[in-house]
Write an enzyme that holds these catalytic residues in place. Structure first.
Site, mmCIF file in Angstrom:
data_model
loop_
_atom_site.group_PDB
_atom_site.id
_atom_site.type_symbol
_atom_site.label_atom_id
_atom_site.label_comp_id
_atom_site.label_asym_id
_atom_site.label_seq_id
_atom_site.Cartn_x
_atom_site.Cartn_y
_atom_site.Cartn_z
ATOM 1 N N GLY A 1 -8.500 -26.387 -31.564
ATOM 2 C CA GLY A 1 -8.171 -24.209 -31.436
ATOM 3 C C GLY A 1 -9.381 -23.961 -31.865
ATOM 4 C CG HIS B 1 -2.116 -19.520 -40.375
ATOM 5 N ND1 HIS B 1 -2.936 -18.183 -41.071
ATOM 6 C CD2 HIS B 1 -2.773 -19.334 -39.119
ATOM 7 C CE1 HIS B 1 -4.032 -18.025 -40.161
ATOM 8 N NE2 HIS B 1 -4.034 -18.933 -39.129
ATOM 9 C CB SER C 1 -14.538 -17.575 -39.263
ATOM 10 O OG SER C 1 -14.530 -18.842 -38.954
ATOM 11 C CE LYS D 1 -12.969 -22.047 -40.732
ATOM 12 N NZ LYS D 1 -11.916 -20.620 -39.823
ATOM 13 C CG PHE E 1 -3.306 -26.723 -29.715
ATOM 14 C CD1 PHE E 1 -2.149 -25.772 -29.302
ATOM 15 C CD2 PHE E 1 -4.503 -26.082 -29.980
ATOM 16 C CE1 PHE E 1 -2.027 -24.574 -29.286
ATOM 17 C CE2 PHE E 1 -4.474 -24.954 -30.378
ATOM 18 C CZ PHE E 1 -3.165 -23.999 -30.234
HETATM 19 C C1 LIG Z 1 -6.803 -18.138 -35.318
HETATM 20 S S1 LIG Z 1 -8.095 -18.587 -34.322
HETATM 21 C C2 LIG Z 1 -8.550 -20.035 -34.577
HETATM 22 C C3 LIG Z 1 -10.219 -20.464 -34.793
HETATM 23 C C4 LIG Z 1 -10.642 -21.854 -35.232
HETATM 24 N N1 LIG Z 1 -10.310 -22.535 -35.726
HETATM 25 C C5 LIG Z 1 -10.969 -20.043 -36.916
HETATM 26 O O1 LIG Z 1 -10.791 -20.579 -37.619
HETATM 27 O O2 LIG Z 1 -11.390 -19.608 -36.728
HETATM 28 C C6 LIG Z 1 -6.668 -19.548 -33.042
HETATM 29 C C7 LIG Z 1 -7.633 -20.034 -32.498
HETATM 30 O O3 LIG Z 1 -6.966 -21.214 -31.344
HETATM 31 C C8 LIG Z 1 -6.838 -21.448 -29.923
HETATM 32 N N2 LIG Z 1 -5.942 -22.192 -29.131
HETATM 33 C C9 LIG Z 1 -4.652 -20.109 -28.339
HETATM 34 N N3 LIG Z 1 -3.702 -21.266 -28.165
HETATM 35 C C10 LIG Z 1 -4.154 -22.052 -28.134
HETATM 36 C C11 LIG Z 1 -3.592 -23.272 -27.020
HETATM 37 N N4 LIG Z 1 -2.431 -23.373 -26.475
HETATM 38 N N5 LIG Z 1 -4.183 -24.657 -26.686
HETATM 39 C C12 LIG Z 1 -5.894 -24.787 -27.882
HETATM 40 N N6 LIG Z 1 -6.128 -24.192 -28.439
HETATM 41 C C13 LIG Z 1 -5.735 -22.570 -28.250
HETATM 42 C C14 LIG Z 1 -7.535 -19.560 -29.981
HETATM 43 O O4 LIG Z 1 -7.987 -19.713 -28.987
HETATM 44 C C15 LIG Z 1 -8.107 -19.465 -30.878
HETATM 45 O O5 LIG Z 1 -9.298 -19.567 -30.893
#
Ligand SMILES: C[S@@+](CC[C@H](N)C(=O)[O-])C[C@H]1O[C@@H](n2cnc3c(N)ncnc32)[C@H](O)[C@@H]1O
Length: 348
Positions: free
Chosen positions: A181, A250, A158, A246, A232
């Site tokens: 997310g 993937h 990030s 973001k 989500f």
């Molecule tokens: C790879 S991280 C990306 C975080 C941020 N968007 C970034 O780019 O730094 C994935 C994110 O998806 C969130 N996440 C995973 N499952 C989720 C769900 N079912 N509902 C909402 N968020 C979720 C995780 O908590 C995490 O913060």
């Protein structure tokens, strides 16, 4: 890449293919012994470095020679080692932050998963699950050390992507964006700080948003930002004119990604836009840097090894959007490594 006139691959072509793993370990172990930080102030001999790190002097000298040949270190006539620009990216204060990325990839649980890549490709199952009997995110819950390395590595990514997004993407058309997310809010805080008229919502799991209040307060944007916890896969808060994703899609296969996009689409304001920030796999586009394309391709295999997710080509993103009633309208390259783009979609 082209081969020599004899049609034999050159060392420059075959060395990274055959021995990339070894070069990764030479750099990684040099880093984990603390050598880049030890050399930050002044050049040191192998014996001085052995004393500083507690490593075996004879073996350390051989590692230092290899790291020098690999371009990470330089050595002078008195046998004093110093950091090159490349080696400097392993310093703990480097803006490139190779050290946390390396710490995650070299962690035994992840390294073992890469060893199961063949079985993964043969079976279509993520290597991490094959080796550990559960997925990465479930595993992280019971492995605080790896969780720490993982979050540090995400933060390092990030640190490079955020300035590229705030500089390279125009948020002026939006009134209210939801960062789906959005984790601890670091991404949205930077966007709101750079766009004083914008309002935002961080949306993530209850665990994911735990630190968000402090992050938003420290960034001075808490009065323009809400925090909503949820999944989500169940629903996404409705009514915003911008939905940011973001590095989210993937993590997921097409069926799960469609569910996320369906939930966004059903609450999308009229004239609303979905903006996906992501690496995009090369389809042989003109003027594409082959090393950038290789970086994106490596990410895709990494997602295969450690998650059930995947990177996608532009065509695959178009198909994913279309399956959820969305239409890709704009593609903005961002000044960030590994073919990183902003992909905008509207209701079809
Ligand atoms: C790879 S991280 C990306 C975080 C941020 N968007 C970034 O780019 O730094 C994935 C994110 O998806 C969130 N996440 C995973 N499952 C989720 C769900 N079912 N509902 C909402 N968020 C979720 C995780 O908590 C995490 O913060």
């Amino acid at each position: 890449m082209s081969s020599s006139s004899t049609d034999q691959p050159t060392p420059a072509e075959y060395l990274p293919v055959l021995f990339g793993f070894a070069i990764n370990q030479i750099g990684g172990v040099t880093s984990r012994l603390g050598i880049p930080d030890a050399l930050a102030a002044s050049a040191l001999t192998a014996d001085e470095l052995a004393t500083a790190t507690g490593a075996h002097a004879g073996f350390l000298l051989r590692l230092l020679r290899a790291a020098t040949t690999a371009g990470l270190l330089a050595v002078d006539a008195q046998g004093r080692f110093s950091l090159t620009v490349l080696g400097g990216m392993y310093r703990s204060d480097s803006p490139v932050q190779a050290a946390p990325l390396d710490a995650m990839h070299a962690a035994p649980a992840v390294w073992q998963a890469w060893g199961a890549l063949e079985e993964s490709v043969r079976t279509g199952k993520p290597a991490f699950n094959l080796v550990h009997g559960k997925g990465l995110f479930d595993h992280l819950g019971g492995d605080p050390e790896l969780a720490g390395r993982f979050h540090a590595a995400m933060g390092a990514g990030s640190a490079v992507q955020l300035p590229a997004i705030t500089r390279g993407f125009d948020f002026t058309g939006f009134g209210h964006v939801i960062d789906v997310g959005g984790g601890n809010g670091t991404h949205l805080a930077a966007i709101l700080a750079a766009n004083p008229a914008l309002r935002g919502t961080v949306f993530d799991t209850a665990d994911g948003v735990l630190e968000a209040p402090g992050v938003l307060k420290d960034a001075g944007v808490a009065d323009r930002c809400e925090i909503t916890a949820g999944s989500f896969f169940d629903s996404v808060p409705a009514g915003a004119d911008g939905y940011l994703l973001k590095n989210i899609l993937h993590d997921w296969d097409d069926a799960s990604s469609k569910k996320i996009l369906d939930n966004i689409r059903s609450g999308l304001a009229r004239n609303g836009r979905v903006v996906v920030f992501s690496s995009v796999l090369s389809e042989g586009r003109q003027n594409e840097d082959p090393l950038e394309a290789l970086g994106a391709a490596i990410f895709d295999i990494e997602m295969m090894v450690v998650t059930t997710g995947r990177e996608r080509t532009l065509t695959e993103f178009e198909q994913l959007f279309a399956a959820s009633g969305l239409r890709l309208t704009k593609v903005t390259p961002l000044p960030c490594p590994f073919l990183y783009y902003a992909l905008e979609a509207v209701a079809a």
